[in-house]
Design a protein around this motif. Sequence first.
Motif, PDB file in Angstrom:
ATOM      1  N   VAL A 293       0.862  -1.171   0.000  1.00 49.80           N
ATOM      2  CA  VAL A 293       0.000   0.000   0.000  1.00 49.80           C
ATOM      3  C   VAL A 293       0.901   1.224   0.000  1.00 49.80           C
ATOM      4  CG1 VAL A 293      -1.746   1.271   1.297  1.00 49.80           C
ATOM      5  CG2 VAL A 293      -1.831  -1.204   1.237  1.00 49.80           C
ATOM      6  N   LEU A 294       0.564   2.196  -0.807  1.00 45.46           N
ATOM      7  CA  LEU A 294       1.331   3.430  -0.856  1.00 45.46           C
ATOM      8  C   LEU A 294       1.270   4.112   0.497  1.00 45.46           C
ATOM      9  CD1 LEU A 294       2.893   5.562  -2.532  1.00 45.46           C
ATOM     10  CD2 LEU A 294       0.680   6.601  -3.017  1.00 45.46           C
ATOM     11  N   LYS A 295       2.431   4.519   1.016  1.00 41.25           N
ATOM     12  CA  LYS A 295       2.479   5.218   2.294  1.00 41.25           C
ATOM     13  C   LYS A 295       3.034   6.614   2.051  1.00 41.25           C
ATOM     14  CE  LYS A 295       3.818   4.777   7.054  1.00 41.25           C
ATOM     15  NZ  LYS A 295       4.460   3.995   8.088  1.00 41.25           N
ATOM     16  N   VAL A 296       2.308   7.612   2.549  1.00 38.08           N
ATOM     17  CA  VAL A 296       2.677   9.008   2.354  1.00 38.08           C
ATOM     18  C   VAL A 296       2.865   9.637   3.726  1.00 38.08           C
ATOM     19  CG1 VAL A 296       1.897  11.222   1.444  1.00 38.08           C
ATOM     20  CG2 VAL A 296       1.329   9.121   0.236  1.00 38.08           C
ATOM     21  N   ASN A 297       3.949  10.386   3.898  1.00 41.43           N
ATOM     22  CA  ASN A 297       4.199  11.120   5.135  1.00 41.43           C
ATOM     23  C   ASN A 297       3.828  12.578   4.940  1.00 41.43           C
ATOM     24  OD1 ASN A 297       5.321   8.932   6.587  1.00 41.43           O
ATOM     25  ND2 ASN A 297       7.256   9.225   5.531  1.00 41.43           N
ATOM     26  N   ILE A 298       3.132  13.139   5.927  1.00 41.85           N
ATOM     27  CA  ILE A 298       2.763  14.548   5.879  1.00 41.85           C
ATOM     28  C   ILE A 298       3.413  15.229   7.067  1.00 41.85           C
ATOM     29  CG2 ILE A 298       0.881  16.208   6.036  1.00 41.85           C
ATOM     30  CD1 ILE A 298      -0.855  14.266   4.521  1.00 41.85           C
ATOM     31  N   GLY A 299       4.162  16.280   6.769  1.00 44.39           N
ATOM     32  CA  GLY A 299       4.888  17.002   7.805  1.00 44.39           C
ATOM     33  C   GLY A 299       4.248  18.326   8.141  1.00 44.39           C
TER      34      GLY A 299
ATOM     35  N   VAL B 254      -1.619   7.222   5.157  1.00 44.60           N
ATOM     36  CA  VAL B 254      -1.063   8.549   5.358  1.00 44.60           C
ATOM     37  C   VAL B 254      -0.587   8.640   6.802  1.00 44.60           C
ATOM     38  CG1 VAL B 254      -1.515  11.023   5.350  1.00 44.60           C
ATOM     39  CG2 VAL B 254      -2.596   9.572   3.642  1.00 44.60           C
ATOM     40  N   SER B 255       0.706   8.938   6.969  1.00 42.23           N
ATOM     41  CA  SER B 255       1.279   9.110   8.301  1.00 42.23           C
ATOM     42  C   SER B 255       1.545  10.584   8.546  1.00 42.23           C
ATOM     43  CB  SER B 255       2.593   8.339   8.430  1.00 42.23           C
ATOM     44  OG  SER B 255       2.346   6.966   8.380  1.00 42.23           O
TER      45      SER B 255
ATOM     46  N   SER C  59     -12.303  14.777   3.380  1.00 41.97           N
ATOM     47  CA  SER C  59     -13.297  15.540   2.611  1.00 41.97           C
ATOM     48  C   SER C  59     -12.653  16.208   1.397  1.00 41.97           C
ATOM     49  CB  SER C  59     -13.994  16.572   3.492  1.00 41.97           C
ATOM     50  OG  SER C  59     -13.088  17.544   3.934  1.00 41.97           O
ATOM     51  N   ALA C  60     -11.411  16.654   1.515  1.00 43.22           N
ATOM     52  CA  ALA C  60     -10.726  17.259   0.368  1.00 43.22           C
ATOM     53  C   ALA C  60     -10.477  16.234  -0.732  1.00 43.22           C
ATOM     54  CB  ALA C  60      -9.409  17.884   0.814  1.00 43.22           C
ATOM     55  N   LEU C  61     -10.233  14.984  -0.331  1.00 48.60           N
ATOM     56  CA  LEU C  61      -9.958  13.925  -1.302  1.00 48.60           C
ATOM     57  C   LEU C  61     -11.215  13.161  -1.710  1.00 48.60           C
ATOM     58  CD1 LEU C  61      -6.721  12.478   0.316  1.00 48.60           C
ATOM     59  CD2 LEU C  61      -6.870  13.877  -1.754  1.00 48.60           C
ATOM     60  N   ASN C  62     -12.322  13.401  -1.019  1.00 52.32           N
ATOM     61  CA  ASN C  62     -13.572  12.703  -1.277  1.00 52.32           C
ATOM     62  C   ASN C  62     -13.375  11.190  -1.151  1.00 52.32           C
ATOM     63  OD1 ASN C  62     -16.285  12.505  -1.808  1.00 52.32           O
ATOM     64  ND2 ASN C  62     -16.009  12.482  -4.034  1.00 52.32           N
ATOM     65  N   CYS C  63     -12.768  10.784  -0.021  1.00 52.97           N
ATOM     66  CA  CYS C  63     -12.490   9.371   0.210  1.00 52.97           C
ATOM     67  C   CYS C  63     -13.004   8.968   1.584  1.00 52.97           C
ATOM     68  CB  CYS C  63     -10.997   9.097   0.084  1.00 52.97           C
ATOM     69  SG  CYS C  63      -9.997   9.933   1.316  1.00 52.97           S
ATOM     70  N   ASP C  64     -12.955   7.674   1.866  1.00 52.79           N
ATOM     71  CA  ASP C  64     -13.421   7.135   3.138  1.00 52.79           C
ATOM     72  C   ASP C  64     -12.245   6.834   4.053  1.00 52.79           C
ATOM     73  OD1 ASP C  64     -16.307   6.905   2.745  1.00 52.79           O
ATOM     74  OD2 ASP C  64     -15.791   5.419   1.214  1.00 52.79           O
ATOM     75  N   ILE C  65     -12.454   7.057   5.338  1.00 50.71           N
ATOM     76  CA  ILE C  65     -11.468   6.689   6.351  1.00 50.71           C
ATOM     77  C   ILE C  65     -11.764   5.251   6.757  1.00 50.71           C
ATOM     78  CG2 ILE C  65     -10.602   7.170   8.664  1.00 50.71           C
ATOM     79  CD1 ILE C  65     -11.605  10.079   8.232  1.00 50.71           C
ATOM     80  N   VAL C  66     -10.780   4.379   6.571  1.00 48.90           N
ATOM     81  CA  VAL C  66     -10.952   2.973   6.913  1.00 48.90           C
ATOM     82  C   VAL C  66     -10.511   2.732   8.349  1.00 48.90           C
ATOM     83  CG1 VAL C  66     -10.261   0.606   6.373  1.00 48.90           C
ATOM     84  CG2 VAL C  66     -10.615   2.247   4.524  1.00 48.90           C
ATOM     85  N   GLN C  67      -9.347   3.291   8.708  1.00 50.56           N
ATOM     86  CA  GLN C  67      -8.778   3.002  10.023  1.00 50.56           C
ATOM     87  C   GLN C  67      -7.830   4.119  10.434  1.00 50.56           C
ATOM     88  OE1 GLN C  67      -6.137  -0.397   9.999  1.00 50.56           O
ATOM     89  NE2 GLN C  67      -6.811  -0.986  12.042  1.00 50.56           N
ATOM     90  N   ILE C  68      -7.832   4.424  11.720  1.00 51.02           N
ATOM     91  CA  ILE C  68      -6.861   5.361  12.285  1.00 51.02           C
ATOM     92  C   ILE C  68      -6.140   4.636  13.401  1.00 51.02           C
ATOM     93  CG2 ILE C  68      -6.498   7.541  13.484  1.00 51.02           C
ATOM     94  CD1 ILE C  68      -9.161   8.512  12.277  1.00 51.02           C
ATOM     95  N   ILE C  69      -4.819   4.534  13.264  1.00 51.15           N
ATOM     96  CA  ILE C  69      -3.988   3.941  14.311  1.00 51.15           C
ATOM     97  C   ILE C  69      -2.875   4.941  14.598  1.00 51.15           C
ATOM     98  CG2 ILE C  69      -2.419   2.091  14.958  1.00 51.15           C
ATOM     99  CD1 ILE C  69      -3.975   0.228  13.172  1.00 51.15           C
ATOM    100  N   GLY C  70      -2.882   5.494  15.793  1.00 51.03           N
ATOM    101  CA  GLY C  70      -1.865   6.478  16.162  1.00 51.03           C
ATOM    102  C   GLY C  70      -1.924   7.674  15.236  1.00 51.03           C
ATOM    103  N   ASN C  71      -0.826   7.948  14.561  1.00 42.52           N
ATOM    104  CA  ASN C  71      -0.741   9.071  13.631  1.00 42.52           C
ATOM    105  C   ASN C  71      -0.872   8.629  12.177  1.00 42.52           C
ATOM    106  OD1 ASN C  71      -0.373  10.762  15.792  1.00 42.52           O
ATOM    107  ND2 ASN C  71       1.851  10.729  15.657  1.00 42.52           N
ATOM    108  N   THR C  72      -1.353   7.411  11.963  1.00 39.88           N
ATOM    109  CA  THR C  72      -1.498   6.869  10.613  1.00 39.88           C
ATOM    110  C   THR C  72      -2.966   6.605  10.317  1.00 39.88           C
ATOM    111  OG1 THR C  72       0.668   5.818  10.790  1.00 39.88           O
ATOM    112  CG2 THR C  72      -0.779   5.021   9.054  1.00 39.88           C
ATOM    113  N   VAL C  73      -3.375   6.983   9.116  1.00 42.01           N
ATOM    114  CA  VAL C  73      -4.754   6.768   8.690  1.00 42.01           C
ATOM    115  C   VAL C  73      -4.738   6.007   7.365  1.00 42.01           C
ATOM    116  CG1 VAL C  73      -4.891   9.028   7.561  1.00 42.01           C
ATOM    117  CG2 VAL C  73      -6.981   7.891   8.239  1.00 42.01           C
ATOM    118  N   LEU C  74      -5.662   5.059   7.230  1.00 46.65           N
ATOM    119  CA  LEU C  74      -5.826   4.299   5.993  1.00 46.65           C
ATOM    120  C   LEU C  74      -7.035   4.863   5.264  1.00 46.65           C
ATOM    121  CD1 LEU C  74      -4.980   1.867   4.226  1.00 46.65           C
ATOM    122  CD2 LEU C  74      -6.543   0.474   5.593  1.00 46.65           C
ATOM    123  N   LEU C  75      -6.810   5.321   4.034  1.00 49.00           N
ATOM    124  CA  LEU C  75      -7.861   5.947   3.236  1.00 49.00           C
ATOM    125  C   LEU C  75      -8.218   5.054   2.046  1.00 49.00           C
ATOM    126  CD1 LEU C  75      -6.425   9.582   3.124  1.00 49.00           C
ATOM    127  CD2 LEU C  75      -8.218   8.705   4.624  1.00 49.00           C
ATOM    128  N   TYR C  76      -9.506   5.067   1.679  1.00 49.59           N
ATOM    129  CA  TYR C  76      -9.998   4.260   0.561  1.00 49.59           C
ATOM    130  C   TYR C  76     -10.856   5.124  -0.349  1.00 49.59           C
ATOM    131  CZ  TYR C  76     -13.002   0.987  -1.968  1.00 49.59           C
ATOM    132  OH  TYR C  76     -13.693   0.320  -2.948  1.00 49.59           O
TER     133      TYR C  76
END
Length: 101
Positions: free
Chosen positions: A19-25, A49-50, A70-87
């Motif tokens: 799965v593609l992993k993207v870091n946001i600073g 997204v971390s 909402s900006a990406l018009n996607c669903d949040i699947v899971q949030i663990i700590g500072n990481t979110v899985l988007l679909y």
Amino acid sequence: MISSKNKQQLKKIAHSSEVLKVNIGKELLNKQVIYNLNNAFNTRELIKVSFLKSAIESGDKNAIILDLSSALNCDIVQIIGNTVLLYKPNPKLKDHIILEK
């Protein structure tokens, strides 16, 4: 909105495949980040997204995640700590994920 059963299915897929992993600073959700993530959804349906510590120091993590989804018009699947899985479904992909009903 996806069901809890579908979320479980997506979590299994994310855990078992690349799965593609993207870091946001500290730049957070600027136009370039949103543009890049939208482009990533053209080739994939699941993205992790971390958020680095510098990104969430300045605001509420949950609000930032909701703004991102909402900006990406996607669903949040899971949030663990500072990481979110988007679909975001993309039926044009040859490896399109078919969710159970």
